[in-house]
Design an enzyme around this catalytic site. Structure first.
Site, PDB file in Angstrom:
ATOM      1  N   HIS A   1      30.416   8.023  17.714  1.00  0.00           N
ATOM      2  CA  HIS A   1      30.055   8.623  16.426  1.00  0.00           C
ATOM      3  C   HIS A   1      28.628   9.151  16.499  1.00  0.00           C
ATOM      4  O   HIS A   1      27.718   8.451  16.933  1.00  0.00           O
ATOM      5  CB  HIS A   1      30.168   7.595  15.303  1.00  0.00           C
ATOM      6  CG  HIS A   1      31.580   7.193  15.033  1.00  0.00           C
ATOM      7  ND1 HIS A   1      31.925   6.019  14.424  1.00  0.00           N
ATOM      8  CD2 HIS A   1      32.747   7.822  15.307  1.00  0.00           C
ATOM      9  CE1 HIS A   1      33.242   5.943  14.317  1.00  0.00           C
ATOM     10  NE2 HIS A   1      33.769   7.028  14.868  1.00  0.00           N
TER      11      HIS A   1
ATOM     12  N   ASP B   1      37.139   2.748  12.701  1.00  0.00           N
ATOM     13  CA  ASP B   1      37.720   3.857  13.461  1.00  0.00           C
ATOM     14  C   ASP B   1      38.201   3.323  14.817  1.00  0.00           C
ATOM     15  O   ASP B   1      37.548   2.484  15.425  1.00  0.00           O
ATOM     16  CB  ASP B   1      36.661   4.952  13.661  1.00  0.00           C
ATOM     17  CG  ASP B   1      37.247   6.226  14.263  1.00  0.00           C
ATOM     18  OD1 ASP B   1      38.483   6.395  14.229  1.00  0.00           O
ATOM     19  OD2 ASP B   1      36.448   7.052  14.751  1.00  0.00           O
TER      20      ASP B   1
ATOM     21  N   SER C   1      30.706   3.057  18.448  1.00  0.00           N
ATOM     22  CA  SER C   1      29.811   3.599  17.423  1.00  0.00           C
ATOM     23  C   SER C   1      28.463   2.888  17.523  1.00  0.00           C
ATOM     24  O   SER C   1      27.808   2.996  18.564  1.00  0.00           O
ATOM     25  CB  SER C   1      30.472   3.457  16.053  1.00  0.00           C
ATOM     26  OG  SER C   1      29.700   4.086  15.078  1.00  0.00           O
TER      27      SER C   1
END
Lengths: 186, 274
Positions: A39, A132, A12
């Site tokens: 992301h 995540d 990310s």
């Protein structure tokens, strides 16, 4: 027959820099497919595939639904879709609800890849500012896959590697350079 | 080998669902189905899919809950504004030449795509000559689509999408807000037929000028996608239009040759004249 190997990567915040070390290091002869979730803002087109196609020696695609999986090809999850591994030969997208506010979600990719590839899978969690990927990495570890986490002290955002290590303490901690050399040996 | 047992159990569960209730998810994309079924299993408190299967066979009240997990899609109004802009700017000029139109939103779920298209057609002056078919296999979702009520907190995003799609009216003129809900005007439904229809098992029911089916086919495996695309092909008038989701395509379909790329980057196809 055992599944041929595959690589899954989640990142990310700081992803672009970290992937710019890893992906261009892959040689033209690299044999495994590589699936990457970064992301992204949901409402804009992503230029990740274009950026990395210019830097990499193997083909780079933004994944399309039911696209056949080719050896030695990098697939990026498109913005606003989850990327899943459907079979060893086909990937799939879904617009199911975001997981932990993310679509694409690293956990969703990792879970489906663990189901398909089992021990033949190598998973890598890179820099990021949210957890995540942690659940997915644990599942991959339980399925016998190889699990790697970027050294949090080197990561631009350490939260994601730290969460991954907390969920999957057996993961190997490596700096980016170490992950790159590991991939060359796959 | 634990995972392989789970795969067997899932196949048997889907077979039970089909044999007992005639809902056929056997050719849905396996990875998504597995994910959704795992969520259902956990939420419903079952240890195994075998236990879930037994309960499903003997207790019909489980069916709506399970279908909720397997089918409900949350979308947005004017999702991917550039798609709706392309419909407005490139497809509508062709549709204007017809005295009457039929439009099908296949897999309408809770109605976001349907209302987007009805509003767009009203803005373009085509609503009164158009019959809109909104179909889904999930009765609860159809009932919610027919009610046309959305959480007010989603409306700001819908409004921004609508503006970006080239909408030249105010979205707020189509709903009334109360108690955190936005209720869309019932006049938007005056030209709409809501119907239970399955792309898996049902057939052609009318000749269409535009079919919009976005992010539905991604839940099907390739064989089932092919069936659905064949159904669209047979439903479309010559030179009729098919709009798919941003990451869906006809490339892997046996019916690809029946369609032309009309707006390639928006996945809008046109039925060839034969």
């Amino acid at each position: 027959m055992s599944a041929p190997g595959a690589i899954v990567i989640g990142a990310s915040a700081g992803a672009l820099e970290a992937l710019s070390v890893l992906l261009p290091a892959l040689p033209a002869s690299f044999a495994s497919p590589v699936f990457v979730v970064v992301h992204l803002p949901p409402d804009r087109k992503s230029i990740l595939a274009e950026i990395f196609q210019a830097k990499c020696r193997i083909p780079v695609h933004e994944a399309e639904d039911k696209e056949p999986i080719m050896a030695g090809t990098i697939y990026f999850a498109p913005p606003n879709y989850h990327l899943l591994i459907e079979t060893e030969n086909s990937l799939a997208l879904s617009s199911d609800e975001p997981v932990r506010y993310s679509r694409p979600s690293i956990d969703v990719l990792f879970e489906s890849a663990a189901d398909t590839y089992g021990p033949a899978l190598t998973a890598i969690v890179l820099t990021g500012a949210n957890p995540d990927g942690a659940d997915g990495l644990r599942r991959i570890g339980l399925a016998g896959g190889t699990v790697l986490v970027q050294d949090p002290t080197e990561a631009m955002a350490p939260e994601m590697p730290l969460a991954a290590l907390a969920a999957c303490p057996t993961a190997q901690v490596l700096p980016l350079a170490g992950i790159a050399s590991f991939l060359l040996g796959v | 080998m634990h995972d392989k047992i789970e795969d067997i159990e899932i196949r048997l569960l889907l077979e039970a669902l089909f044999l007992k209730y005639h809902y056929d998810f056997r050719k849905y994309a396996a990875a998504s189905v597995k994910r959704r079924l795992r969520q259902a299993k956990e939420a419903m408190g079952f240890e195994t899919f075998s236990a879930m299967q037994e309960a499903l066979l003997h207790d019909a009240s489980m069916l709506p809950r399970l279908l909720g997990y397997l089918t409900v899609q949350v979308s947005e109004m004017f999702r991917d504004p550039s798609y709706f802009r392309a419909i407005r700017e490139k497809v509508v000029p062709h549709l204007r030449t017809y005295p009457s139109l039929r439009l099908w939103v296949a897999g309408c779920s809770e109605g976001e795509e349907l209302y987007s298209l009805v509003i767009l057609f009203r803005e373009e002056g085509l609503e009164d000559r158009t019959l809109f078919y909104a179909t889904d296999i999930n009765q609860d979702a159809l009932a919610r689509a027919e009610a046309g009520v959305f959480d007010l907190e989603r409306i700001q995003h819908f409004t921004e999408n609508h503006r970006q799609s080239g909408g030249h009216s105010s979205l707020s003129s189509y709903y009334s807000a109360a108690y955190g809900r936005a209720s869309f005007d019932k006049t938007l439904r005056k030209q709409v037929v809501f119907a239970d229809h399955s792309l898996v098992t049902d057939a052609v029911f009318a000749e269409m000028h535009l079919i919009s089916c976005r992010n539905v086919l991604i839940y099907f495996d390739r064989e089932l996608q092919d069936r659905a695309i064949g159904l669209f092909k047979d439903s479309l008038a010559r030179k009729g239009f098919l709009g798919l989701g941003a990451k869906e395509n006809l490339r892997f379909s046996g019916h690809a040759g029946a369609f032309l790329d009309f707006v390639r980057e928006e996945k809008i196809y046109q039925r060839r004249t034969e």
